[in-house]
Design a protein around this motif. Sequence first.
Motif, mmCIF file in Angstrom:
data_model
loop_
_atom_site.group_PDB
_atom_site.id
_atom_site.type_symbol
_atom_site.label_atom_id
_atom_site.label_comp_id
_atom_site.label_asym_id
_atom_site.label_seq_id
_atom_site.Cartn_x
_atom_site.Cartn_y
_atom_site.Cartn_z
ATOM 1 N N ASN A 1 6.625 7.832 4.552
ATOM 2 C CA ASN A 1 7.081 8.690 3.447
ATOM 3 C C ASN A 1 8.397 8.245 2.810
ATOM 4 O O ASN A 1 8.819 8.856 1.814
ATOM 5 C CB ASN A 1 7.238 10.124 3.965
ATOM 6 C CG ASN A 1 5.928 10.709 4.441
ATOM 7 O OD1 ASN A 1 5.076 11.096 3.638
ATOM 8 N ND2 ASN A 1 5.724 10.763 5.759
ATOM 9 N N GLY A 2 9.020 7.229 3.358
ATOM 10 C CA GLY A 2 10.328 6.822 2.862
ATOM 11 C C GLY A 2 10.352 6.461 1.381
ATOM 12 O O GLY A 2 11.329 6.721 0.679
ATOM 13 N N ASP B 1 0.833 -1.214 0.000
ATOM 14 C CA ASP B 1 0.000 0.000 0.000
ATOM 15 C C ASP B 1 0.865 1.259 0.000
ATOM 16 O O ASP B 1 0.597 2.217 -0.737
ATOM 17 C CB ASP B 1 -0.910 0.019 1.224
ATOM 18 C CG ASP B 1 -2.029 -1.004 1.123
ATOM 19 O OD1 ASP B 1 -2.270 -1.501 0.004
ATOM 20 O OD2 ASP B 1 -2.632 -1.320 2.169
ATOM 21 N N LEU B 2 1.907 1.275 0.824
ATOM 22 C CA LEU B 2 2.773 2.454 0.918
ATOM 23 C C LEU B 2 3.521 2.690 -0.382
ATOM 24 O O LEU B 2 3.686 3.821 -0.821
ATOM 25 C CB LEU B 2 3.763 2.288 2.070
ATOM 26 C CG LEU B 2 3.177 2.295 3.484
ATOM 27 C CD1 LEU B 2 4.261 2.007 4.504
ATOM 28 C CD2 LEU B 2 2.517 3.635 3.789
ATOM 29 N N ASN B 3 3.981 1.610 -1.017
ATOM 30 C CA ASN B 3 4.770 1.768 -2.235
ATOM 31 C C ASN B 3 3.914 2.009 -3.467
ATOM 32 O O ASN B 3 4.444 2.348 -4.523
ATOM 33 C CB ASN B 3 5.674 0.544 -2.434
ATOM 34 C CG ASN B 3 6.927 0.624 -1.585
ATOM 35 O OD1 ASN B 3 7.944 1.146 -2.004
ATOM 36 N ND2 ASN B 3 6.844 0.137 -0.349
ATOM 37 N N ALA B 4 2.595 1.823 -3.325
ATOM 38 C CA ALA B 4 1.709 2.151 -4.445
ATOM 39 C C ALA B 4 1.703 3.646 -4.705
ATOM 40 O O ALA B 4 1.369 4.105 -5.794
ATOM 41 C CB ALA B 4 0.291 1.662 -4.151
ATOM 42 N N THR B 5 2.094 4.437 -3.695
ATOM 43 C CA THR B 5 2.113 5.893 -3.840
ATOM 44 C C THR B 5 3.532 6.420 -4.109
ATOM 45 O O THR B 5 3.777 7.613 -3.975
ATOM 46 C CB THR B 5 1.563 6.564 -2.564
ATOM 47 O OG1 THR B 5 2.359 6.145 -1.439
ATOM 48 C CG2 THR B 5 0.122 6.160 -2.315
ATOM 49 N N ARG B 6 4.446 5.537 -4.478
ATOM 50 C CA ARG B 6 5.810 5.970 -4.778
ATOM 51 C C ARG B 6 5.795 7.026 -5.878
ATOM 52 O O ARG B 6 5.088 6.894 -6.880
ATOM 53 C CB ARG B 6 6.653 4.770 -5.236
ATOM 54 C CG ARG B 6 8.099 5.127 -5.578
ATOM 55 C CD ARG B 6 8.829 3.917 -6.106
ATOM 56 N NE ARG B 6 8.993 2.909 -5.077
ATOM 57 C CZ ARG B 6 9.988 2.889 -4.216
ATOM 58 N NH1 ARG B 6 10.905 3.845 -4.252
ATOM 59 N NH2 ARG B 6 10.087 1.933 -3.330
ATOM 60 N N VAL B 7 6.580 8.068 -5.685
ATOM 61 C CA VAL B 7 6.619 9.175 -6.648
ATOM 62 C C VAL B 7 7.581 8.838 -7.780
ATOM 63 O O VAL B 7 8.737 8.487 -7.543
ATOM 64 C CB VAL B 7 7.068 10.481 -5.953
ATOM 65 C CG1 VAL B 7 7.169 11.607 -6.971
ATOM 66 C CG2 VAL B 7 6.088 10.851 -4.846
ATOM 67 N N LEU B 8 7.086 8.923 -9.010
ATOM 68 C CA LEU B 8 7.934 8.716 -10.181
ATOM 69 C C LEU B 8 8.236 10.082 -10.784
ATOM 70 O O LEU B 8 7.378 10.701 -11.414
ATOM 71 C CB LEU B 8 7.235 7.812 -11.205
ATOM 72 C CG LEU B 8 6.944 6.382 -10.734
ATOM 73 C CD1 LEU B 8 6.183 5.614 -11.794
ATOM 74 C CD2 LEU B 8 8.249 5.660 -10.391
ATOM 75 N N ARG B 9 9.435 10.582 -10.563
ATOM 76 C CA ARG B 9 9.773 11.929 -11.000
ATOM 77 C C ARG B 9 10.290 11.925 -12.442
ATOM 78 O O ARG B 9 11.004 11.019 -12.860
ATOM 79 C CB ARG B 9 10.824 12.535 -10.051
ATOM 80 C CG ARG B 9 10.258 12.778 -8.660
ATOM 81 C CD ARG B 9 11.240 13.466 -7.732
ATOM 82 N NE ARG B 9 10.561 13.887 -6.519
ATOM 83 C CZ ARG B 9 10.394 13.123 -5.452
ATOM 84 N NH1 ARG B 9 10.873 11.894 -5.451
ATOM 85 N NH2 ARG B 9 9.749 13.564 -4.395
ATOM 86 N N GLU B 10 9.925 12.968 -13.163
ATOM 87 C CA GLU B 10 10.376 13.136 -14.544
ATOM 88 C C GLU B 10 11.337 14.315 -14.604
ATOM 89 O O GLU B 10 11.187 15.301 -13.880
ATOM 90 C CB GLU B 10 9.178 13.370 -15.470
ATOM 91 C CG GLU B 10 8.214 12.193 -15.509
ATOM 92 C CD GLU B 10 7.072 12.440 -16.489
ATOM 93 O OE1 GLU B 10 7.210 13.334 -17.350
ATOM 94 O OE2 GLU B 10 6.054 11.735 -16.390
ATOM 95 N N TYR B 11 12.294 14.211 -15.493
ATOM 96 C CA TYR B 11 13.319 15.252 -15.605
ATOM 97 C C TYR B 11 12.894 16.281 -16.643
ATOM 98 O O TYR B 11 13.370 16.308 -17.773
ATOM 99 C CB TYR B 11 14.673 14.609 -15.930
ATOM 100 C CG TYR B 11 15.185 13.795 -14.761
ATOM 101 C CD1 TYR B 11 16.073 14.349 -13.837
ATOM 102 C CD2 TYR B 11 14.732 12.499 -14.540
ATOM 103 C CE1 TYR B 11 16.510 13.620 -12.745
ATOM 104 C CE2 TYR B 11 15.160 11.769 -13.447
ATOM 105 C CZ TYR B 11 16.046 12.341 -12.548
ATOM 106 O OH TYR B 11 16.463 11.630 -11.456
#
Length: 234
Positions: free
Chosen positions: A228-229, A64-74
């Motif tokens: 938040n890690g 559940d926590l990692n489903a919200t992992r942020v995928l940042r774009e450059y």
Amino acid sequence: MSARRKGDISYQVVRSRRATADIIIERNGQVLVRAPESIPDERIEDMIEAKRYWIYQNLAEWRDLNATRVLREYRNGEGFLYLGRSYRLMLVSEQSEPLLLKNGRFCLRRDLVDEGAIEAAKAAFREYYINRGIERITQRVNYYAPKVGVVPRDVDIRELGNRWASCSPNGNLAFHWKCIMAPQTIVDYIVVHELCHFYYLDHTDAFWNEVDKVIPSYRERKEWLRVNGAGLDV
């Protein structure tokens, strides 16, 4: 480290000079058993079986926590973290350094992205965090070490896989470069956590007692890091 399996649960076993055994879920979702060198394999299997429901619960929570992992774009306007604050990215053409933080923005050399070498852009961020981390985290170690009552030998900032930090038997400390993305209060918690491992290698009540002496609010900070890690990444 050795890989094991008990029914449908895969896990890793790490043996050391610690006094007790425990089970943790690593940041990559791996089940890790940290055990004394003398404990037999059968005891470890019994632990896994006894903690089966707890492991299921924690793996579900990890997903559940990692489903919200942020995928940042450059790209221009993307947010990147430094000491808990998000700074917008600006791609620039003329800049000697690969990456700078100035005027409230992360300025990244455009050629690192235009070439399609996203790994080069990621490397620029990692290098930036390592350089800033050496200065900032060493400063916090020097501040907190006397409060904990220990004398560390060396401080290093590097890639640590799924660990936020580590403390070697000879007194050397290492911190993951991602730590410097977290708020200062969380950085301080990680620093004190590792310094207290000079007294206790495990996470018994006695260990948390030492942490509590220096940071009474450690539970809130520990929980922030747990939740938040996954977002502390580039």
